[in-house]
Design a protein around this motif. Structure first.
Motif, PDB file in Angstrom:
ATOM      1  N   ALA A  18      43.175  25.380  43.332  1.00  0.00           N
ATOM      2  CA  ALA A  18      42.510  26.583  43.806  1.00  0.00           C
ATOM      3  C   ALA A  18      43.282  27.268  44.920  1.00  0.00           C
ATOM      4  CB  ALA A  18      41.106  26.250  44.292  1.00  0.00           C
ATOM      5  N   ASP A  20      46.632  28.670  46.281  1.00  0.00           N
ATOM      6  CA  ASP A  20      47.989  28.999  45.857  1.00  0.00           C
ATOM      7  C   ASP A  20      48.975  29.017  47.013  1.00  0.00           C
ATOM      8  OD1 ASP A  20      47.024  31.312  47.011  1.00  0.00           O
ATOM      9  OD2 ASP A  20      47.550  32.622  45.342  1.00  0.00           O
ATOM     10  N   ILE A  32      34.404  25.227  45.757  1.00  0.00           N
ATOM     11  CA  ILE A  32      35.359  26.167  45.161  1.00  0.00           C
ATOM     12  C   ILE A  32      35.377  25.913  43.665  1.00  0.00           C
ATOM     13  CG2 ILE A  32      37.743  26.967  45.131  1.00  0.00           C
ATOM     14  CD1 ILE A  32      37.951  25.879  48.028  1.00  0.00           C
ATOM     15  N   VAL A  36      39.488  29.594  40.563  1.00  0.00           N
ATOM     16  CA  VAL A  36      39.448  30.516  41.692  1.00  0.00           C
ATOM     17  C   VAL A  36      40.670  30.282  42.559  1.00  0.00           C
ATOM     18  CG1 VAL A  36      38.183  31.063  43.811  1.00  0.00           C
ATOM     19  CG2 VAL A  36      36.950  30.684  41.690  1.00  0.00           C
ATOM     20  N   THR A  37      41.270  31.345  43.081  1.00  0.00           N
ATOM     21  CA  THR A  37      42.378  31.200  44.021  1.00  0.00           C
ATOM     22  C   THR A  37      41.965  31.751  45.378  1.00  0.00           C
ATOM     23  OG1 THR A  37      43.363  33.305  43.356  1.00  0.00           O
ATOM     24  CG2 THR A  37      44.162  31.337  42.242  1.00  0.00           C
ATOM     25  N   ILE A  38      42.547  31.165  46.415  1.00  0.00           N
ATOM     26  CA  ILE A  38      42.273  31.591  47.786  1.00  0.00           C
ATOM     27  C   ILE A  38      43.598  31.993  48.399  1.00  0.00           C
ATOM     28  CG2 ILE A  38      41.401  30.880  50.040  1.00  0.00           C
ATOM     29  CD1 ILE A  38      39.664  28.842  48.512  1.00  0.00           C
ATOM     30  N   GLY A  39      43.688  33.227  48.860  1.00  0.00           N
ATOM     31  CA  GLY A  39      44.934  33.758  49.394  1.00  0.00           C
ATOM     32  C   GLY A  39      45.331  33.153  50.725  1.00  0.00           C
ATOM     33  N   SER A  42      43.452  32.795  54.699  1.00  0.00           N
ATOM     34  CA  SER A  42      42.048  33.123  54.540  1.00  0.00           C
ATOM     35  C   SER A  42      41.174  32.037  55.150  1.00  0.00           C
ATOM     36  CB  SER A  42      41.709  33.281  53.057  1.00  0.00           C
ATOM     37  OG  SER A  42      42.352  34.418  52.540  1.00  0.00           O
ATOM     38  N   ARG A  52      34.620  33.662  43.002  1.00  0.00           N
ATOM     39  CA  ARG A  52      35.655  34.642  42.661  1.00  0.00           C
ATOM     40  C   ARG A  52      36.838  34.455  43.593  1.00  0.00           C
ATOM     41  NH1 ARG A  52      32.235  39.956  43.202  1.00  0.00           N
ATOM     42  NH2 ARG A  52      31.009  38.573  44.489  1.00  0.00           N
ATOM     43  N   SER A  53      37.999  34.898  43.164  1.00  0.00           N
ATOM     44  CA  SER A  53      39.209  34.771  43.984  1.00  0.00           C
ATOM     45  C   SER A  53      39.061  35.549  45.282  1.00  0.00           C
ATOM     46  CB  SER A  53      40.420  35.254  43.202  1.00  0.00           C
ATOM     47  OG  SER A  53      40.644  34.396  42.111  1.00  0.00           O
TER      48      SER A  53
END
Length: 75
Positions: A18, A20, A32, A36-39, A42, A52-53
């Motif tokens: 999740a 990246d 999570i 889903v990705t977490i920038g 964050s 949602r991402s």
């Protein structure tokens, strides 16, 4: 306990699927969802359910989790 054993006990959690890039903070009890990705840079609030991402440089909280603030470079 090595990393592989911990992943087996947690059912695959901790494989960084999740996340990246580096994340500053994920609050305790957060969930999570798969895919889903977490920038980068964050923050996910405690107890949030991320469905949602989340974009980079964001503060996100809630159930379902949503972005409440964008972080500037000096935040």
């Amino acid at each position: 306990m090595n990393d592989t054993t911990l992943r087996e006990l947690l059912g695959g959690v901790g494989e960084n699927e999740a996340v990246d890039t580096p994340v500053h903070w994920i609050g305790g009890g957060s969930i999570i969802q798969p895919g889903v990705t977490i920038g980068e840079n964050s923050v996910i609030g405690a107890g949030s359910v991320v469905t949602r991402s989340i974009p980079a440089n964001s503060v996100a909280v809630g159930n379902p989790c949503s972005v409440v603030r964008c972080l500037a470079a000096n935040d």
